[in-house]
Write a protein that holds these residues in place. Sequence first.
Motif, short mmCIF file in Angstrom:
data_model
loop_
_atom_site.label_atom_id
_atom_site.label_comp_id
_atom_site.label_asym_id
_atom_site.label_seq_id
_atom_site.Cartn_x
_atom_site.Cartn_y
_atom_site.Cartn_z
N VAL A 152 0.91 -1.28 0.07
CA VAL A 152 -0.08 -0.15 -0.06
C VAL A 152 0.72 1.34 0.16
CG1 VAL A 152 -2.01 -1.04 0.98
CG2 VAL A 152 -0.31 -0.22 2.49
N CYS A 153 2.07 1.15 0.41
CA CYS A 153 2.86 2.28 0.49
C CYS A 153 3.95 2.57 -0.59
CB CYS A 153 3.88 2.39 1.86
SG CYS A 153 2.72 2.14 3.32
N MET A 154 3.33 1.68 -1.74
CA MET A 154 4.23 1.89 -3.01
C MET A 154 4.10 3.43 -3.65
SD MET A 154 4.17 -0.57 -6.28
CE MET A 154 2.17 0.23 -6.86
N TYR A 155 5.16 3.92 -4.26
CA TYR A 155 5.29 5.14 -4.86
C TYR A 155 4.62 4.77 -6.26
CZ TYR A 155 8.90 7.13 -1.86
OH TYR A 155 9.44 7.54 -0.95
N ARG A 156 3.64 5.83 -6.61
CA ARG A 156 2.90 5.20 -7.86
C ARG A 156 3.10 6.57 -8.73
NH1 ARG A 156 -3.04 3.25 -5.58
NH2 ARG A 156 -1.91 2.64 -3.52
N THR A 157 3.89 6.13 -9.82
CA THR A 157 4.42 7.11 -10.83
C THR A 157 3.95 6.85 -12.36
OG1 THR A 157 6.48 5.80 -11.25
CG2 THR A 157 6.56 7.36 -9.40
N ALA A 158 4.53 7.43 -13.21
CA ALA A 158 4.20 7.29 -14.64
C ALA A 158 4.69 5.94 -15.17
CB ALA A 158 5.00 8.38 -15.60
N ARG A 159 5.75 5.40 -14.48
CA ARG A 159 6.40 4.13 -14.52
C ARG A 159 5.30 3.19 -14.23
NH1 ARG A 159 8.56 0.41 -17.85
NH2 ARG A 159 9.68 -1.23 -16.73
N THR A 160 4.63 3.12 -13.44
CA THR A 160 3.60 2.27 -12.77
C THR A 160 2.34 2.37 -13.83
OG1 THR A 160 3.93 3.23 -10.64
CG2 THR A 160 2.10 1.69 -10.83
N ARG A 161 1.92 3.46 -14.22
CA ARG A 161 0.99 3.31 -15.45
C ARG A 161 1.50 2.55 -16.58
NH1 ARG A 161 -2.03 8.62 -17.65
NH2 ARG A 161 -0.13 8.90 -18.69
N GLU A 162 2.57 2.71 -16.94
CA GLU A 162 3.27 2.01 -18.42
C GLU A 162 3.32 0.54 -18.17
OE1 GLU A 162 7.14 3.63 -18.94
OE2 GLU A 162 6.45 5.52 -19.38
N LEU A 163 3.66 0.18 -16.91
CA LEU A 163 3.45 -1.24 -16.74
C LEU A 163 2.02 -1.74 -16.60
CD1 LEU A 163 6.22 -1.75 -13.82
CD2 LEU A 163 6.27 -2.40 -16.13
N VAL A 164 1.16 -1.08 -16.08
CA VAL A 164 -0.14 -1.76 -16.13
C VAL A 164 -0.74 -1.62 -17.42
CG1 VAL A 164 -2.74 -0.85 -15.39
CG2 VAL A 164 -0.53 -0.54 -13.72
N LEU A 165 -0.53 -0.50 -18.24
CA LEU A 165 -0.83 -0.59 -19.78
C LEU A 165 -0.30 -1.84 -20.63
CD1 LEU A 165 -0.94 3.08 -20.65
CD2 LEU A 165 -2.83 1.67 -19.85
N SER A 166 0.85 -2.31 -20.19
CA SER A 166 1.61 -3.51 -20.69
C SER A 166 0.82 -4.82 -20.42
CB SER A 166 3.10 -3.61 -20.41
OG SER A 166 3.49 -2.13 -20.87
#
Length: 1117
Positions: free
Chosen positions: A442-456
């Motif tokens: 739950v304490c993970m940093y959520r960044t633009a890189r996170t979104r890139e991985l989700v979209l993949s």
Amino acid sequence: MWIHPEEVLLAGALWVSERANPFFILQRRRGHGRGGGLSGLLVGTLDVVLDSSARVAPYRILLQTADSQIYWNIACGSSRKEITEHWDWLESNLLQTISIFDNDEDVTTFVKGKISGIIAEENRGKQGEEQEEDCGKFREAELKMRRLFGMPDEEKLVNYYSCSYWKGRVPRQGWLYLSVNHLCFYSFLLGKEVTLVVPWTEVTQLEKNATLVFPESIRVSTRHTEHFFSVFLNINDTFKLMEQLANIAMRQLLDNEAFAADRSLPKPCKTLKNVSALKRDLDARAKNERYRTMFRLTQDERLDGHTDCTLWTPFAKMHVVGQLFISNNYICFNSREEDLCQLIIPLREVSIVEKADSSSVLPCPVSISTKNKMNFLFANLKDRDFLVQRISDFLQRTPDSSWGDTSPLSLIGHSVCHLSAMKEKMKEEAWKIHFSEFGRGVCMYRTARTRELVLSGIPERLRGELWLLFSGAQNEMASHPGYYGDLVEQAMGLCSLATEEIERDLHRSMPEHRAFQNETGIAALRRVLTAYAHRNPGIGYCQAMNIVTSVLLLYCTEQEAFWLLVALCERMLPDYYNTRVVGALVDQGVFEELTRAFLPLLYEHMQELGVISTISLSWFLTLFLSVMPFDSAVLLVDCFFYEGIKVIFQVALAVLHDNMDALLSCNDEGEAMTILGRYLDNVVNKQTVTPPIPHLHALLTSGDEPPREIDIFDLIKSSYEKFGSLRSDVIEQMRFKQRLKVIQSLEDTAKRSVVRAMMTESAFSIEELEELYCLFKSKHMTSCYWGSSSSAAERHDPSLPYLEQYRIDPVQFTQLFTALAPWVCGGHTPSLSTRLFRLLDQNQDGLVNFKEFITGLSGMYHGDMTEKLKLLYKLHLPPGNSSPEEKVKDYRYYLRMWAKEKELKRETIKDLPRMNQEQFIEFCKTLYNMFSEEPLEQELYHSIATVASLLLRIGEVGKKFNNGSKKSESIDAQALPLDPQGEEGPSEEGSADAQVCRALADAQLEPAALQTSDEEIRDDTSASSYSVVSSGSLQCEDIADDTVLIGGGLRQGSTLDADWSITFEQVLASLLTEPPLVDYFEKKRDIQSKMAACKAQRAVERQISSASDHEITQHSV
């Protein structure tokens, strides 16, 4: 009200003295009340325009002394009644005392001290909460609003604004009052008065626009008209408040959630100028909603405060500028630059909060450490000490978290989808690297890189974990340990409409998937759906929930799937799965607006075909799971849990864009549906080994050419490239606009359905039924926010048929009956209303629905003479002898009631029970009261007396006949009582005559003494309290001139005759002998005038104390 004494130098300016004595003067403001000439008009206009009427009450009392030129204002009042009470108190309690003082200064000191003491005593008697309430100016404005618009004390003012109301082409400068339930406007310019009252529940559209005619104006639309307001000092603030209040009203229409003030708000350090407690409440609600939406938090989370700061990001080796948010369970951070960094730290995970050493590079830092050894460094905090203390206070109230992963209740297995091992491994490695850099959990940093991985695409093994994380379900599950297991136990074995629908749909949930081809998967799905239906009976179960839940169960345990379903239904897809799928209809309207904005040519063509509304509902309700191959649609679910509804809109627009040319060439709806169906069936996930299973309609319509395959990753990428400019806040704004339209459209549909159903059961016209429905619903809605003897939830059940959704209690029924019924009975009207209510309330639940209400009203207006008399006769008989059936929420109860209603019941006049003597006396009393306003009043009274006398003798003859039969059957048992009866027959007849005589006289001479509350609610068969005064003729002249009423109980020898009775046929035959009565009951009555008077009643309902004030003309919608 009494006020702290204030100096007044000029007592005569703008004021008119109405009363005076040696020490006090009562004055009225010029321009208030009737008359006043030109000066009064000017003063009244200035007061309205400059808002001095909100600060200056129209009446005041001044203290004066002979030797002083200074006056003291000691009391003010919004009405003549209020100020007169203060004046009378002064004359009674102070005037004689101060007249003996020798020194004027002593008089002034004594009166000022006395008034200050009264005020202090009043404040001491108030609760602490009320003392903190709004500032004096705001309270004056609220009192003025209630006086101008006739609102009760329960109606709370939220805020008021100076603005112009455009009536035609002429702007009227005045004041806009926004209360919890109404929008009100008042203007008084040079004698011209404009008053407007619009209930928020009637608003269909709310827009802020700027045109040449109305520069920067707000348009408020209802079903029948539009209102324009302009020249606001802060139009954005006003419009946001209007949106909030309209949203509250729509929520009230949707699920009967009336507005309740938030008592847990922190109190301000000082009374805020011109800001009411309700306005603070609504502002706090709006901030809380934005905060919860931004970080996917639960509905009970409340923002405590936020501040600017910087966050050290170890993965980027830089300080990120943003805002820090503190609430009762979380510390959250959001970067100023979108998608740069977001952080959620549950307080249950925090181990240490401490102030770090400050430096010029890192000013005022605070370090927060978590139990999983992560450390977060915030800096540039303005009030660091207060922030650390606040977090420490919350930490002390946070229970220690011992939550961990729970074992699944049903082992469906996660190896059901055979992805390519190599690509799956690469995805997992990418996420492991991400976890090592940005943290995990739950304490993970959520960044633009996170979104890139989700979209993949999320790896299968991590899908359940990340869905829980991104949706916020993990936090809710951690704070409710054991909740799901308890729900399953409570719901086990319960039978309801929801459980029946769940059982019907269990085997339709992804039947092609092997996890649901056995009882293990079916049982898990059943438990999750049943537990949620038990948790939220307002939603219960809706089709499409089974499809979404079955997908959740493939990647999560039962408990995790349950909390994901909670997040979907209650936060991420609000109102999607209620009985009327309002949320999906709202988003369908948003989708149409987006199509018009991004694809205007296609929108016009699709509107002609009527396709958009047909296709989009299934897309949104199931998140494309029902229209795409599973392996492709589950990737959209990945994106949805991270991005929210925005990604669903983007993909839907991309689908239409890819098929634009084919859709523009379509000639009918079926062709367009086929094109879109084939396209979606062939959206494939090329990273999977097994080929997708196409839908049946795709196989049937594929034709000779093999369809073109579309890679789901290309579709998602295309949606972001072409429509990625969509913003969540813009979507929320569009949702509000559509919500007004959808809910009001559903209300109109309900009204049409009710009117159509009632057309065959009443003789009212369509227009009359629509007006009656609006009045009935308005009475229900008014009681929702102004109080009632029964709760709103009991009176409005959206799950019931339209005819039974709105129900009113006896108090509301009496109000409508008094306003609409053709039988005007003066003081006896509440009694008659109570009787009719009990007759119509067949299931004896204390509520009457619209169908029952119309049934009673139609009988009074459109029945022939026999029907009207039958209704009147039944009103004076006791309600059904059957005991009230226990109120059961089981749907079978409603099915039985529906079946009974469908049965044909032919009640003849011979089926009606006999009427005893007490009921007959009440019947005569009602008839006597009905004619008080008729032109032929005396003739009707004479006819009643004649008919009553005739029926009394008929009853006596029938009694003797019945007694003679009984005597022949059982002489020994009846001999003793029958002999005296036979001897005293004439006197008993006289006694009965006297009883009716007394009743009629009572009805004529003492209407105010009728007991309509406790007395009328008793059973009709209780002993009568009429006393016999004389025997003889029943002529009206004798009643008026010779009768002397004697209070108290029955005299000895005047007891009611238990053997006396008559039938309805005898009543009907007797009334037919009197032409005035026949003409009265056969006369056609017009309900239009009654309905018009009922609608205008709000305009004339004014407080008695404001009788001398301006007469307000209502232009209510």
